[in-house]
Design an enzyme around this catalytic site. Structure first.
Site, short mmCIF file in Angstrom:
data_model
loop_
_atom_site.label_atom_id
_atom_site.label_comp_id
_atom_site.label_asym_id
_atom_site.label_seq_id
_atom_site.Cartn_x
_atom_site.Cartn_y
_atom_site.Cartn_z
N SER A 1 32.73 53.59 119.68
CA SER A 1 32.18 52.45 118.95
C SER A 1 32.65 52.42 117.50
CB SER A 1 30.65 52.49 119.04
OG SER A 1 30.09 51.26 118.66
N ASP B 1 46.22 50.86 112.84
CA ASP B 1 46.88 49.55 112.76
C ASP B 1 47.46 49.29 111.38
OD1 ASP B 1 46.23 49.11 115.38
OD2 ASP B 1 44.52 47.79 114.96
N LYS C 1 34.59 52.29 123.99
CA LYS C 1 33.47 51.35 123.84
C LYS C 1 33.85 50.30 122.80
CE LYS C 1 28.62 51.06 122.44
NZ LYS C 1 28.85 50.20 121.27
#
Length: 734
Positions: free
Chosen positions: A466, A477, A491
């Site tokens: 999460s 990224d 998740k």
């Protein structure tokens, strides 16, 4: 998954272990009126506002029935096929039970489970009066989740005979006498019987409602009033109490740890091992006897409002059960759960002629005191605030790089994940949210300034989920740091808390009315990476992989049968900060070269191979000769390993070597005992031995980050490719 010993800081969880010499049949449990109301309110919310809203119909009913049955008897040790058949007609009527506010059927299923469980335990006790032939060639199937339901009483009795025989053999191999074995197992089975007698209607209701909620989607849950309060405590990392970690041991509430600075520790009159046998409210109160109580019931009495008095009857650790209790009055205070806050350490990594200092920040969870922040408290508890402070300290310590350890961090506050990420990337989008209508919202910190611009690593494992995945994915990224470890949980969903009591339109008699309906933790959105992908199902893939014990079939999002699929949306408008593609292959080569010479790492790989083999084995021999041979082989292997490990250690590393030897010995031996059957001293010693042993994976992750610093400092061209200006920042530590 790992077995956990449930320990509580005057608030969390449910401990049900106690001793009953003559167990009585558990009382039939019945649903309470407010539970039927909570069920229908939950259904109204889940069918209308859930991200994956599904009707409460016959199809959903079958899912609820199967999940509820599995939660009652997952290993198929108690029910017979005829018991399951008895409720077959209810498979399509769980929706009706909720819709008509008649929970009689799920409670009837639970009551039958209790009846069967008591029958099995009483039979197990009877078997202790007999004897076992350990020379027979016989095996016990200890994993039965995928087995069919047993059809006859004779068959299930034979299964329990094998189960008890295995319990006896484990203790026998550990050196216990027949007399001690019988006493230990009698007590164990009586404890199980006593647990059943302590179950309440709220336990049954929460079990059933979670069968419904999790049939909608894996991360949707129902939390009863107690569970809801426990969740709030876990997020704000504070409570009001006496500052003691409690554990139930043999019917007595036992102090396992004193929280530094708390009322209990400051009194100087309590120590680890003392037992709380009575609790009273107010300075002049007569304490109520809490011997044999459920831990959470006793905790409710011990906790209270700040600056109020609680009176405790204390049975000292060295006193027998008939000893005279001592009376102690304590003033309740706010207790900070600092052991679950962000922590820092510094690892010194030797590389050739250079020693790199790697700062490690360990985050157990993404916590935030929502209430304190909402009321404008400038000192509200926040993981981002804590990490910002730790980063400032690490800058003063002149570390070469920072490693964020997110192993087994299951997430927490989405806002904290966004704010924490901004400490490393500055302003810009961090994550995208898409709601059930398809609307996408970008979460970012428009005015943020980075607190750390130097080399960065993130250590993850299968338990990182999460909010941890939001942070790791954004760092990856943006090309801001190196992700090390194993693929994360997967998740990719966002939950919100729905307070059912606030939906209730019934007039309150007083402002002090206690919550009675609980809360829903409900999935309302799916989050996406800034690159448009999602961590849902696939998780975050590390740049450099490390050894792992994890089994994706049994742990992680992919293990759920109703998990949301992986999808992709448009990327957010963000500016990449770095490019690791030239650096990662060089790091991988150094990593592989180093671990090939690291004995501890190679032993870890060997353990993983052994574990993978054992994971597939569902049977254990009940033949004493065969089991002794297996035990002796494990013992010999452990001794050989420790001899080789100590030979590799320098004379100046004797303390670490002893700790590792102790931890290895504990891991290899099987004393046949369950957690609460060991002495508290032994339990704490084992825990300390595990903490003192070398963290092989963290060490290697730090070495990888140290390699990155080394490569970037020695190659300005590479440093510029990774991130413009990074070489200057590395050479001038922040």
């Amino acid at each position: 998954m790992k077995k956990k010993s449930f320990v509580f800081l005057l608030s969390l969880g449910l401990a049900l272990t106690s001793f009953a010499a003559v167990p009585e049949a558990p009382a039939l449990l019945k649903p309470l009126p407010q539970q039927a109301q909570a069920a229908i309110m939950s259904a109204q919310i889940l069918t209308r506002h859930h991200y994956k809203a599904e009707p409460l119909d016959d199809a959903m009913s079958e899912k609820i029935f199967d999940r509820y049955l599995k939660s009652l008897d997952p290993e198929k040790l108690f029910f017979l096929q005829s018991d399951v058949d008895q409720f077959a007609a209810a498979r399509s009527k769980m929706d009706d039970a909720i819709g008509t506010q008649d929970l009689a059927t799920p409670f009837a299923m639970f009551n039958l489970y209790q009846k069967r469980a008591q029958e099995r335990m009483l039979y197990a006790r009877e078997l202790l009066d007999g004897s076992f032939d350990f020379s027979e060639k016989e095996s016990y199937r200890f994993s039965r989740e995928k087995e069919p339901w047993i059809k006859t009483e004779r068959e299930i009795r034979d299964l329990w005979r094998q189960r008890v025989k295995n319990d006896w053999l484990r203790l026998k191999l550990a050196g216990s006498s027949d007399k001690v074995i019988k006493t230990t197992l009698t007590k164990r089975y009586d404890n199980s019987l006593s647990r059943m007698n302590k179950l309440k209607s709220e336990d049954v209701f929460q079990l059933f409602m979670n069968a419904y909620a999790m049939s909608v989607e894996p991360h949707t849950n129902y939390l009863g009033p107690r569970a809801s309060e426990a969740f709030d405590i876990s997020m704000r990392l504070s409570l009001v109490g006496i500052g003691a970690v409690l554990q139930e041991r043999d019917e007595l509430i036992t102090i396992r740890e004193l929280v530094p600075g708390g009322p209990a520790a400051r009194s100087g009159k309590l120590k680890v091992g003392d037992r709380i046998v009575g609790v009273g409210q107010g300075a002049d109160a007569t304490p109520i006897d809490v011997v044999g109580w459920r831990l959470d019931d006793a905790v409710d009495l011990i906790r209270g409002k700040k600056d109020t008095v609680v009176v405790l009857n204390i049975l000292p650790a060295n006193a027998g059960p008939d000893g005279k209790p001592q009376v102690l009055s304590l003033v309740r205070n706010k207790i900070s759960m600092e052991q679950q806050s962000a922590k820092k350490s510094i690892l010194e990594i030797k590389q050739a002629a250079t020693t790199r200092r790697i700062g490690v920040i360990t985050l157990p969870t993404f916590y935030q005191d929502f209430e304190a922040r909402a009321r404008g408290d400038k000192e509200f508890k926040s993981v981002t605030r804590d990490v910002a402070r730790l980063l400032a300290e690490l800058k003063k310590d002149k570390v070469d790089g920072v490693m964020i350890d997110l192993r087994d961090n299951g997430g927490g506050s989405l806002a904290e994940a966004v704010e924490l990420t901004s400490l490393f990337i500055g302003k810009g989008p961090v994550v995208q949210q898409r709601n059930s209508s398809g609307d996408v919202r970008v979460e970012s910190e428009a005015q943020a300034t980075a607190s750390w611009e130097g080399p960065l690593g993130v250590l993850i494992n299968r338990g990182s989920a999460s909010a941890s995945e939001i942070f790791a994915a954004a760092i990856q990224d943006y090309g801001r740091g190196i992700i090390v470890g194993e693929a994360s949980f997967g998740k990719g969903t966002v939950q919100t808390m729905v307070n059912l009591d606030k939906m209730d339109r019934t007039p309150k008699l007083t402002n002090a009315d206690k919550p009675k309906f609980g809360e829903l933790k409900m999935t309302v959105a799916q989050f996406f990476r800034v690159n448009g992908g999602t961590t849902q199902l696939r998780g975050v893939s590390p740049d450099i992989g490390l050894a792992s014990f994890s089994d994706s079939e049994s742990f992680g999002e992919s293990s759920f049968d109703n998990a949301l699929p992986w999808v992709q949306i448009k990327p957010a408008n963000y500016q990449v900060l770095g490019d690791m593609k030239e650096l990662l292959p060089l790091l991988q080569i150094r990593h592989e070269h180093r671990i090939a010479k690291d004995r501890d790492y190679q032993l870890l790989l060997e353990d993983i191979k052994d574990f993978e083999v054992q994971r597939k084995v569902k049977l254990v021999s009940l033949n004493e000769t065969e089991r002794r041979a297996e035990r002796d082989a494990r013992s010999l292997k452990t001794k050989e390993r420790e001899a080789a490990r100590l030979a590799d250690k320098g004379k100046g590393d004797k303390k670490t070597g002893k700790a590792e030897a102790a931890a290895a010995k504990l891991a290899a031996q099987d004393d046949g005992l369950q957690a609460n059957e060991r002495s508290l001293a032994d339990e704490l010693a084992a825990e300390k031995a595990r903490k003192d042993t070398r963290d092989v994976l963290l060490d290697e992750a730090a070495h990888i980050l140290g390699d990155a610093v080394d490569l970037l400092q020695s190659n300005l061209k590479l440093a510029d490719q990774v991130a413009p200006g990074l070489a200057r920042k590395i050479r001038s530590p922040q």
